[in-house]
Design an enzyme around this catalytic site. Structure first.
Site, PDB file in Angstrom:
ATOM      1  N   HIS A 121       0.832  -1.203   0.000  1.00  0.00           N
ATOM      2  CA  HIS A 121       0.000   0.000   0.000  1.00  0.00           C
ATOM      3  C   HIS A 121       0.869   1.257   0.000  1.00  0.00           C
ATOM      4  CE1 HIS A 121      -3.613   2.381   1.420  1.00  0.00           C
ATOM      5  NE2 HIS A 121      -2.618   3.181   1.799  1.00  0.00           N
ATOM      6  N   GLU A 122       1.835   1.314   0.921  1.00  0.00           N
ATOM      7  CA  GLU A 122       2.656   2.525   1.038  1.00  0.00           C
ATOM      8  C   GLU A 122       3.500   2.764  -0.210  1.00  0.00           C
ATOM      9  OE1 GLU A 122       1.894   4.536   3.146  1.00  0.00           O
ATOM     10  OE2 GLU A 122       0.831   3.276   4.561  1.00  0.00           O
ATOM     11  N   HIS A 134       1.654   4.330  -3.031  1.00  0.00           N
ATOM     12  CA  HIS A 134       1.516   5.793  -3.008  1.00  0.00           C
ATOM     13  C   HIS A 134       2.648   6.434  -3.820  1.00  0.00           C
ATOM     14  CE1 HIS A 134      -1.912   6.570  -0.519  1.00  0.00           C
ATOM     15  NE2 HIS A 134      -1.454   5.890   0.507  1.00  0.00           N
ATOM     16  N   GLU A 162      -6.124   6.557  -2.766  1.00  0.00           N
ATOM     17  CA  GLU A 162      -6.149   5.565  -1.685  1.00  0.00           C
ATOM     18  C   GLU A 162      -6.557   4.191  -2.196  1.00  0.00           C
ATOM     19  OE1 GLU A 162      -5.595   4.912   1.623  1.00  0.00           O
ATOM     20  OE2 GLU A 162      -4.293   6.647   1.428  1.00  0.00           O
ATOM     21  N   HIS A 206      -9.956   8.050   2.624  1.00  0.00           N
ATOM     22  CA  HIS A 206      -9.920   6.629   2.944  1.00  0.00           C
ATOM     23  C   HIS A 206     -11.302   6.000   2.823  1.00  0.00           C
ATOM     24  CE1 HIS A 206      -6.312   8.285   4.844  1.00  0.00           C
ATOM     25  NE2 HIS A 206      -5.779   7.097   4.625  1.00  0.00           N
TER      26      HIS A 206
END
Length: 546
Positions: free
Chosen positions: A360-361, A364, A384, A448
């Protein structure tokens, strides 16, 4: 509720973004694009050929640099072909080459030498010479003057006064053209640094009208959400011969120990053997092993499945920092350091280094390097969702028995303390805050939670509607229009999403724009009118995007 950082994985937060208006959908200009529909007898062979042809080639760092240089050399001609004024110039940001010879070149734009925020565009050139372009804005870039009535110092002071974070300081102010929310405007962009309320670093960008002094927009740029690991069991890690956590096979990715600090790079993990951690949070190397493993799997997924050589496509790795702060219950991505950072969770017992969080990170960073989806309103929700979609895909790709793939976000880190995940992709509203379907009020939600319809779309596209069990986890996915859907499989679903992200989405893409982008991607990969194309259209309709 605890206020959480704007761009993190967490689900409960108070937004720091102040937008003047809803961002416009990406405008598309098409020239000479041809698409055919395969006949019933040849559909699958034709689809396979299309997928192979439209698949991105893995470029080495030097190959990508040469492609960027070539595109930049022709930027003036490209600008003229697009009908841009003589005061505008194009600056290459990314190049994606497909196996069939199609080249997608992503540009930023300047006007009289000033950056145009929201002026980004992608030019698609087929081997035949046919062109099309996807623009973040269809507005003509022009302002009456580039002389600011409001001084830079005044804009910086106003930006500082608008914040709610701790220990903030304006670190830079530059003159820009703001074109992301309608009529292009001369403006100042101020970067204000400091700390968010939970101790996360803050890099707040504030855009101020250079004529009136009015704030036009602001967003937070810090994007949030053999080792014996805590979450993935015993795994093989890429390490340097000198026994440091340096993955020489994957761009030189390194993992550092912050030792409770909240700034700096930290200390590179070094050992006398090539065994890292013991599976317990009390051993400092355990969180490092999880983070290092997550980075390796994400790198392999990007390269082997998406045709991308690292986050920026240039073969260079980001780096990871673990043990941030004290009992810090979060993880975040920062473009400024090009790095991932992980806290140790409540009581320093549940580090946020699980596989889907790592994916996920880093995604980004991928989004920043490609579409640059602005972190507010609908584009922020899509930002997101992209991290959830590809983070989940990384988890499935790993095929790790200790952390099997699922459509639950953050199920291993137990942030809530009751064993529930952060988000559910089959029915996002199960978390109590996320939206299952698009509505006109979606942009007012925290990003989110506005990510919900896109996460739901992905689940429906991959798996279909109704009740089912995947890897031992039960799901039951509804549809807005009561339709019954059959999924096309995860692999096709994430390839469509990535191609849309990397070649058709822009900084201002909305849900309607995402539908257009994914349909374009499905056309490239499988053909217009194919089963996959129709499945994309049906999945969007099932979350009320038409």
């Amino acid at each position: 509720m605890t206020r959480l950082p704007s761009s993190h994985l967490r689900t409960t937060r108070t937004t720091t973004v102040r937008a003047a208006a809803l961002l416009a959908s990406a405008a598309t200009v098409v020239v000479g694009v041809q698409a055919g529909t395969a006949g019933a007898d040849t559909r699958y062979d034709a689809a396979a050929q299309r997928e192979a042809g439209a698949t991105a080639l893995v470029l080495t760092g030097s190959q990508r640099a040469a492609a960027v240089q070539e595109a930049q050399a022709g930027a003036t001609t490209t600008a003229r072909a697009l009908g841009l004024s003589g005061r505008e110039k194009l600056v290459v940001r990314d190049v994606v080459k497909d196996a069939d010879g199609t080249v997608h070149t992503r540009f930023e734009r300047t006007y009289d030498g000033l950056p145009v925020l929201g002026g980004d565009l992608v030019v698609h050139r087929k081997k035949s010479g046919a062109h099309s372009a996807t623009k973040a804005t269809g507005a003509r870039i022009s302002v009456p003057t580039t002389t600011a009535a409001v001084p830079a110092a005044a804009a910086g002071k106003a930006a500082l006064a608008s914040g709610e974070n701790q220990a903030e300081n304006p670190t830079s102010t530059r003159k820009v053209i703001w074109a992301a929310t309608g009529r292009p405007t001369l403006a100042w962009e101020t970067v204000v640094t400091g700390l968010q309320h939970d101790g996360t670093p803050s890099e707040r960008h504030v855009v101020t009208d250079a004529t009136t002094g009015k704030e036009l927009y602001s967003y937070e740029a810090v994007a949030t959400g053999t080792g014996h690991t805590q979450y993935s069991g015993q795994v093989t890690l890429g390490t340097a011969p000198s026994y440091t956590l340096t993955d020489t096979a994957r761009g030189g990715h390194k993992t550092y120990d912050l030792k409770g600090a909240t700034s700096g790079t930290g200390t590179l993990f070094t050992n006398t053997t090539d065994i890292w951690g013991n599976g317990l949070a009390t051993h400092r190397e355990t969180a490092a092993a999880d983070a290092h493993y997550g980075a390796a799997v994400t790198w392999d997924f990007y390269k082997n499945e998406l045709g991308r050589n690292g986050i920026r496509g240039d073969g260079a790795a980001a780096y990871s920092r673990v043990h941030y702060g004290n009992a810090y219950v979060n993880a975040f991505w920062s473009d400024s350091c090009f790095c991932m950072t992980y806290g140790d969770g409540a009581g320093n017992a549940r580090p946020l280094t699980s596989l889907d969080v790592a994916g996920h990170e880093m995604t980004h960073g991928l989004t920043s390097a490609t579409a640059g989806l602005r972190y507010s309103k609908e584009s922020g929700g899509l930002n997101e969702a992209t991290s959830d979609i590809l983070g989940t895909s990384v988890e499935f790709y790993a095929a790790n028995a200790a952390d099997t793939g699922d459509y639950l976000i953050g199920e291993k880190i137990d942030i809530r303390g009751n064993g529930t995940p952060l988000r559910y992709m089959d029915k996002p509203s199960r978390d109590g805050s996320s939206a299952d379907y698009w509505s006109s009020s979606l942009g007012r939600l925290d990003v989110h939670h506005s990510s919900g319809p896109a996460n739901h779309f992905f689940f429906l596209l991959a798996e279909g509607s109704g009740a089912r069990t995947v890897n031992g986890v039960s799901y039951n996915s509804p549809t807005y229009d009561n339709s019954t859907l059959t999924g096309i499989g995860r692999e096709k679903a994430y390839k469509i999403w990535y191609k849309a992200l990397s070649t058709y989405m822009t900084s201002s893409t909305t849900y309607a724009g995402a539908r257009t982008a994914t349909l374009s991607a499905a056309t490239d990969l499988y053909g217009a009118g194919s089963a996959e194309y129709n499945a994309v259209a049906a999945a969007w309709a099932a979350v009320n995007v038409k």
